[in-house]
Design a protein around this motif. Structure first.
Motif, PDB file in Angstrom:
ATOM      1  N   ARG A   1       0.816  -1.201   0.000  1.00  0.00           N
ATOM      2  CA  ARG A   1       0.000   0.000   0.000  1.00  0.00           C
ATOM      3  C   ARG A   1       0.861   1.266   0.000  1.00  0.00           C
ATOM      4  N   ASP A   2       1.887   1.266   0.839  1.00  0.00           N
ATOM      5  CA  ASP A   2       2.747   2.445   0.931  1.00  0.00           C
ATOM      6  C   ASP A   2       3.462   2.713  -0.391  1.00  0.00           C
ATOM      7  N   LEU A   3       3.893   1.648  -1.049  1.00  0.00           N
ATOM      8  CA  LEU A   3       4.537   1.806  -2.355  1.00  0.00           C
ATOM      9  C   LEU A   3       3.534   2.345  -3.370  1.00  0.00           C
ATOM     10  N   ALA A   4       2.320   1.818  -3.353  1.00  0.00           N
ATOM     11  CA  ALA A   4       1.285   2.305  -4.269  1.00  0.00           C
ATOM     12  C   ALA A   4       1.029   3.787  -4.054  1.00  0.00           C
ATOM     13  N   VAL A   5       0.978   4.219  -2.812  1.00  0.00           N
ATOM     14  CA  VAL A   5       0.739   5.634  -2.509  1.00  0.00           C
ATOM     15  C   VAL A   5       1.882   6.499  -3.037  1.00  0.00           C
ATOM     16  N   ARG A   6       3.105   6.089  -2.785  1.00  0.00           N
ATOM     17  CA  ARG A   6       4.259   6.877  -3.241  1.00  0.00           C
ATOM     18  C   ARG A   6       4.270   7.008  -4.758  1.00  0.00           C
ATOM     19  N   VAL A   7       4.031   5.897  -5.425  1.00  0.00           N
ATOM     20  CA  VAL A   7       4.078   5.906  -6.891  1.00  0.00           C
ATOM     21  C   VAL A   7       2.913   6.705  -7.462  1.00  0.00           C
ATOM     22  N   ALA A   8       1.714   6.535  -6.894  1.00  0.00           N
ATOM     23  CA  ALA A   8       0.555   7.290  -7.374  1.00  0.00           C
ATOM     24  C   ALA A   8       0.743   8.777  -7.149  1.00  0.00           C
ATOM     25  N   ALA A   9       1.397   9.156  -6.060  1.00  0.00           N
ATOM     26  CA  ALA A   9       1.644  10.573  -5.789  1.00  0.00           C
ATOM     27  C   ALA A   9       2.586  11.165  -6.839  1.00  0.00           C
ATOM     28  N   GLU A  10       3.674  10.468  -7.115  1.00  0.00           N
ATOM     29  CA  GLU A  10       4.626  10.979  -8.106  1.00  0.00           C
ATOM     30  C   GLU A  10       4.007  11.009  -9.499  1.00  0.00           C
ATOM     31  N   ALA A  11       3.278   9.959  -9.836  1.00  0.00           N
ATOM     32  CA  ALA A  11       2.639   9.908 -11.157  1.00  0.00           C
ATOM     33  C   ALA A  11       1.583  10.997 -11.300  1.00  0.00           C
ATOM     34  N   GLY A  12       0.842  11.263 -10.228  1.00  0.00           N
ATOM     35  CA  GLY A  12      -0.152  12.327 -10.273  1.00  0.00           C
ATOM     36  C   GLY A  12       0.482  13.690 -10.488  1.00  0.00           C
TER      37      GLY A  12
ATOM     38  N   PRO B   1     -11.448  18.304 -13.526  1.00  0.00           N
ATOM     39  CA  PRO B   1     -10.711  17.767 -12.376  1.00  0.00           C
ATOM     40  C   PRO B   1     -10.952  16.291 -12.105  1.00  0.00           C
ATOM     41  N   ASP B   2     -11.946  15.689 -12.764  1.00  0.00           N
ATOM     42  CA  ASP B   2     -12.333  14.317 -12.423  1.00  0.00           C
ATOM     43  C   ASP B   2     -11.537  13.286 -13.212  1.00  0.00           C
ATOM     44  N   TRP B   3     -10.283  13.115 -12.816  1.00  0.00           N
ATOM     45  CA  TRP B   3      -9.428  12.052 -13.342  1.00  0.00           C
ATOM     46  C   TRP B   3      -8.491  11.630 -12.211  1.00  0.00           C
ATOM     47  N   GLY B   4      -7.971  10.427 -12.315  1.00  0.00           N
ATOM     48  CA  GLY B   4      -7.115   9.953 -11.238  1.00  0.00           C
ATOM     49  C   GLY B   4      -6.098   8.938 -11.700  1.00  0.00           C
ATOM     50  N   VAL B   5      -5.104   8.722 -10.868  1.00  0.00           N
ATOM     51  CA  VAL B   5      -4.070   7.704 -11.067  1.00  0.00           C
ATOM     52  C   VAL B   5      -4.380   6.553 -10.122  1.00  0.00           C
ATOM     53  N   ALA B   6      -4.515   5.354 -10.652  1.00  0.00           N
ATOM     54  CA  ALA B   6      -4.929   4.195  -9.852  1.00  0.00           C
ATOM     55  C   ALA B   6      -3.855   3.111  -9.895  1.00  0.00           C
ATOM     56  N   VAL B   7      -3.427   2.659  -8.717  1.00  0.00           N
ATOM     57  CA  VAL B   7      -2.385   1.635  -8.596  1.00  0.00           C
ATOM     58  C   VAL B   7      -2.859   0.605  -7.580  1.00  0.00           C
TER      59      VAL B   7
ATOM     60  N   VAL C   1      -2.555 -10.215  -5.192  1.00  0.00           N
ATOM     61  CA  VAL C   1      -1.848 -11.437  -4.810  1.00  0.00           C
ATOM     62  C   VAL C   1      -2.823 -12.603  -4.956  1.00  0.00           C
ATOM     63  N   ASP C   2      -2.437 -13.592  -5.749  1.00  0.00           N
ATOM     64  CA  ASP C   2      -3.285 -14.769  -5.985  1.00  0.00           C
ATOM     65  C   ASP C   2      -4.677 -14.370  -6.456  1.00  0.00           C
ATOM     66  N   GLY C   3      -4.734 -13.393  -7.347  1.00  0.00           N
ATOM     67  CA  GLY C   3      -5.999 -12.971  -7.932  1.00  0.00           C
ATOM     68  C   GLY C   3      -6.850 -12.087  -7.053  1.00  0.00           C
ATOM     69  N   VAL C   4      -6.347 -11.685  -5.894  1.00  0.00           N
ATOM     70  CA  VAL C   4      -7.107 -10.841  -4.970  1.00  0.00           C
ATOM     71  C   VAL C   4      -6.359  -9.523  -4.769  1.00  0.00           C
ATOM     72  N   VAL C   5      -7.052  -8.406  -4.951  1.00  0.00           N
ATOM     73  CA  VAL C   5      -6.442  -7.099  -4.713  1.00  0.00           C
ATOM     74  C   VAL C   5      -6.305  -6.892  -3.209  1.00  0.00           C
ATOM     75  N   VAL C   6      -5.074  -6.650  -2.752  1.00  0.00           N
ATOM     76  CA  VAL C   6      -4.808  -6.555  -1.311  1.00  0.00           C
ATOM     77  C   VAL C   6      -4.378  -5.164  -0.869  1.00  0.00           C
ATOM     78  N   ALA C   7      -4.022  -4.299  -1.805  1.00  0.00           N
ATOM     79  CA  ALA C   7      -3.579  -2.952  -1.445  1.00  0.00           C
ATOM     80  C   ALA C   7      -3.763  -2.051  -2.658  1.00  0.00           C
ATOM     81  N   SER C   8      -4.035  -0.776  -2.395  1.00  0.00           N
ATOM     82  CA  SER C   8      -4.228   0.124  -3.532  1.00  0.00           C
ATOM     83  C   SER C   8      -4.092   1.577  -3.120  1.00  0.00           C
ATOM     84  N   ALA C   9      -3.919   2.421  -4.142  1.00  0.00           N
ATOM     85  CA  ALA C   9      -3.926   3.870  -3.978  1.00  0.00           C
ATOM     86  C   ALA C   9      -4.592   4.486  -5.199  1.00  0.00           C
ATOM     87  N   VAL C  10      -5.369   5.526  -4.976  1.00  0.00           N
ATOM     88  CA  VAL C  10      -5.969   6.307  -6.051  1.00  0.00           C
ATOM     89  C   VAL C  10      -5.699   7.773  -5.750  1.00  0.00           C
TER      90      VAL C  10
END
Length: 270
Positions: free
Chosen positions: A14-25, A104-110, A114-123
């Motif tokens: 989750r923390d990695l997703a947040v960092r990457v989504a922040a930079e990409a945004g 303004p209504d667009w976003g970066v989603a990461v 794991v094993d077909g189940v989403v376990v962490a995310s950032a938008v």
């Protein structure tokens, strides 16, 4: 011989997703002014901008620098195999037409799966100054504050968000469905970004949502944010979300909207 992998730490993903989504945004927001269409995908109205590709390239580079053995599935770049058991599902700019027009209504989603189940995310929704994050079983947050979706309302009092496809034939069918839905709800909203709509359920900006034609990168990250806030995210008849139809809402409202949509052909092109 079967290779086994230690279960990844969900909070770290989750923390990695947040960092990457922040930079990409930041990258995407900085390039929004004067952006032009680079290419089209499924139809002339399904556009790709130069920044879509640059943003996904950045996301892939950052994720694989941190976790080189992971797989990545991105809207623009397709799939990239990995060996770790973790797959990242990425939408570099969800709501590209909004982005192109300066909405303004667009976003970066990461999202991390794991094993077909989403376990962490950032938008990341940069123009709104909102960072959503979630861990499976650990709740969801907006800008660090815990999220809990408002209680369900009756279907006739529900503000329902939806979206439309890029092909004219599909939009015609979706409009027919909408004509049958509108008399039974409070009102409809069409924002143009599944990521913004689904995270909006977690904040109470709308009560329910449905849309045909979405892909895994559209619903994976925001769907976890919504579900961890108490929203049910699925498909027709309570099945999993899919390209045919995604439905979301508090469980009681989900069931009512699902029942309303079932005979209308919302999961078909007519």
């Amino acid at each position: 011989m079967t290779t086994t992998h230690a279960a990844p730490d969900r909070e770290s993903l989750r923390d990695l997703a947040v960092r990457v989504a922040a930079e990409a945004g930041d990258l995407a927001a900085g390039g929004q002014a004067g952006i032009t269409v680079l290419d089209t995908k499924s139809s002339p109205t399904d556009v790709v901008t130069r920044m879509d590709r640059a943003t996904e390239d950045l996301i892939r580079a950052r994720l694989l620098a941190a976790r080189p053995d992971d797989a990545v599935l991105g809207e623009e770049g397709g799939g990239e195999e990995g060996t770790s058991g973790v797959r990242w599902i990425v939408d570099p700019i969800d709501g590209t037409v909004n982005y192109l027009y300066g909405s303004p209504d667009w976003g970066v989603a990461v999202a991390a799966e794991v094993d077909g189940v989403v376990v962490a995310s950032a938008v990341n929704v940069p123009a709104r100054g909102e960072m959503f994050e979630a861990v499976l079983g650990g709740g969801s947050r907006r800008n660090g504050e815990p999220l809990q979706a408002p209680p369900a309302v009756p279907l006739e009092l529900a503000l329902v968000a939806t979206g439309f496809g890029y092909f004219a034939e599909r939009r015609i069918q979706q409009a027919k469905v909408l004509l049958e839905v509108v008399p039974h709800i409070r009102d409809i909203r069409r924002g143009g970004s599944a990521a913004v709509d689904l995270t909006g359920l977690a904040t109470g900006r709308c009560n329910a949502y449905y849309e045909r034609g979405l892909h895994a990168w559209d619903w994976s990250a925001p769907g976890l944010v919504a579900s961890e806030a108490g929203i049910r995210v699925g498909g027709p008849g309570g099945g999993p979300p899919g390209n045919d139809l995604v439905i979301a809402g508090r469980p009681e409202l989900y069931d009512a909207l699902d029942a309303l949509l079932a005979p209308l052909g919302a999961d078909t092109d007519g």
